[in-house]
Scaffold this motif. Sequence first.
Motif, mmCIF file in Angstrom:
data_model
loop_
_atom_site.group_PDB
_atom_site.id
_atom_site.type_symbol
_atom_site.label_atom_id
_atom_site.label_comp_id
_atom_site.label_asym_id
_atom_site.label_seq_id
_atom_site.Cartn_x
_atom_site.Cartn_y
_atom_site.Cartn_z
ATOM 1 N N ALA A 218 67.963 35.321 14.952
ATOM 2 C CA ALA A 218 67.591 36.523 14.208
ATOM 3 C C ALA A 218 67.187 36.171 12.784
ATOM 4 C CB ALA A 218 68.746 37.513 14.203
ATOM 5 N N VAL A 219 67.976 35.344 12.109
ATOM 6 C CA VAL A 219 67.639 34.942 10.740
ATOM 7 C C VAL A 219 66.299 34.222 10.713
ATOM 8 C CG1 VAL A 219 68.295 33.489 8.780
ATOM 9 C CG2 VAL A 219 70.047 34.828 9.981
ATOM 10 N N GLU A 220 66.101 33.298 11.638
ATOM 11 C CA GLU A 220 64.863 32.519 11.674
ATOM 12 C C GLU A 220 63.650 33.409 11.930
ATOM 13 O OE1 GLU A 220 62.922 28.710 14.112
ATOM 14 O OE2 GLU A 220 64.921 29.466 14.611
ATOM 15 N N GLU A 221 63.748 34.311 12.907
ATOM 16 C CA GLU A 221 62.605 35.155 13.253
ATOM 17 C C GLU A 221 62.250 36.123 12.132
ATOM 18 O OE1 GLU A 221 62.569 37.110 16.976
ATOM 19 O OE2 GLU A 221 62.877 35.270 18.148
ATOM 20 N N PHE A 222 63.264 36.742 11.550
ATOM 21 C CA PHE A 222 62.984 37.699 10.481
ATOM 22 C C PHE A 222 62.477 36.992 9.227
ATOM 23 C CE2 PHE A 222 66.250 40.511 12.703
ATOM 24 C CZ PHE A 222 65.270 41.272 13.336
ATOM 25 N N ARG B 37 58.831 36.650 9.292
ATOM 26 C CA ARG B 37 58.045 37.874 9.303
ATOM 27 C C ARG B 37 58.051 38.630 7.984
ATOM 28 N NH1 ARG B 37 60.577 40.633 14.508
ATOM 29 N NH2 ARG B 37 59.458 42.444 13.678
ATOM 30 N N VAL B 38 58.907 38.268 7.053
ATOM 31 C CA VAL B 38 59.013 39.036 5.810
ATOM 32 C C VAL B 38 58.371 38.284 4.646
ATOM 33 C CG1 VAL B 38 61.127 40.176 6.550
ATOM 34 C CG2 VAL B 38 61.281 38.066 5.211
ATOM 35 N N SER B 39 58.168 39.017 3.566
ATOM 36 C CA SER B 39 57.652 38.416 2.339
ATOM 37 C C SER B 39 58.672 37.448 1.750
ATOM 38 C CB SER B 39 57.343 39.518 1.318
ATOM 39 O OG SER B 39 57.122 38.979 0.031
ATOM 40 N N PHE B 40 58.200 36.515 0.971
ATOM 41 C CA PHE B 40 59.101 35.547 0.349
ATOM 42 C C PHE B 40 60.058 36.205 -0.640
ATOM 43 C CE2 PHE B 40 55.635 35.976 -2.617
ATOM 44 C CZ PHE B 40 56.218 35.842 -3.869
ATOM 45 N N VAL B 41 59.759 37.420 -1.088
ATOM 46 C CA VAL B 41 60.634 38.098 -2.053
ATOM 47 C C VAL B 41 61.713 38.935 -1.358
ATOM 48 C CG1 VAL B 41 58.806 38.211 -3.776
ATOM 49 C CG2 VAL B 41 59.155 40.155 -2.232
ATOM 50 N N THR B 42 61.652 39.061 -0.043
ATOM 51 C CA THR B 42 62.588 39.914 0.684
ATOM 52 C C THR B 42 63.846 39.147 1.068
ATOM 53 O OG1 THR B 42 60.720 41.147 1.624
ATOM 54 C CG2 THR B 42 62.869 41.427 2.684
#
Length: 275
Positions: free
Chosen positions: A169-173, A176-181
């Motif tokens: 879950a950590v790897e997949e998300f 998919r998210v911005s580097f600031v998230t």
Amino acid sequence: MLTSDRIERWLREDVGHHDVTNDVPGETTGRLVAKEAGTAAGIEAAAAVFEYLDVSTETPVADGEAVAAGETVLRTTGPARETLRAERVAVNLAGHASGIATETRQAVDRAQAVDPEVRIAGTRKTTPGLRGIEKRAVVAGGGDTHRLDLSHMVMIKDNHIAELGLETAVEEFRERVSFVTKIEVEAESAAQARRAVEAGADIVLLDNFTPTELSEVVDSLAETIKVADRKVLIEASGGITVESVADYASTGVDIISMGSLTHSADSLDYSFRTG
């Protein structure tokens, strides 16, 4: 942002289709008065309701300031009919927001008396349609808004872990998210908290732990975070109240999130007086 459309909906809900009682001629003045001490919030929103109906306002007290019983927080001048029509919506907004700010201020003061660095945060347990008002009230009371909505942070909870596995879950998300998230993982045990740090979580949420249990987990995570060689925040949540917040602040966590700030705070008692 408080829009004209939203104010119009609030007023329509209160005025209805055949308002007789507020059909009063002439001009008048009014005062919004605190009937008990607390922390002011929602004053700008209350003023916006009056001003939408062309009633002029003055706000001697700003959001976030302490108010004493009997203190005037807002003054109005304008048509009596419009003043009376705006009154209840404005009072309700200010009372609700000030209650949240007052509760938050108490929680912040009690927690930071134990640990000056700990932060008190709200949650998404807000009233539909009033999140902006309520989140601003938390800030007025000295708290942190936490997530404004789902897009502001990735929070991996038990259902995500059950479906994907914690590390996956950590790897997949992360991909998919911005580097600031930031990515936060909810952990149910010390072992799961360590896995969350090792997997790359920015924040570890320890939910429904007692203060004693929290202290033990925080201590056990110290070496794991040191090895990870990066900043990892530890957050506590789960049934924490103003009465218990000091005990949680003593555990060494960085953040204490409290749904009670928005879903259980009593309104601060205000009275609106004309003439």
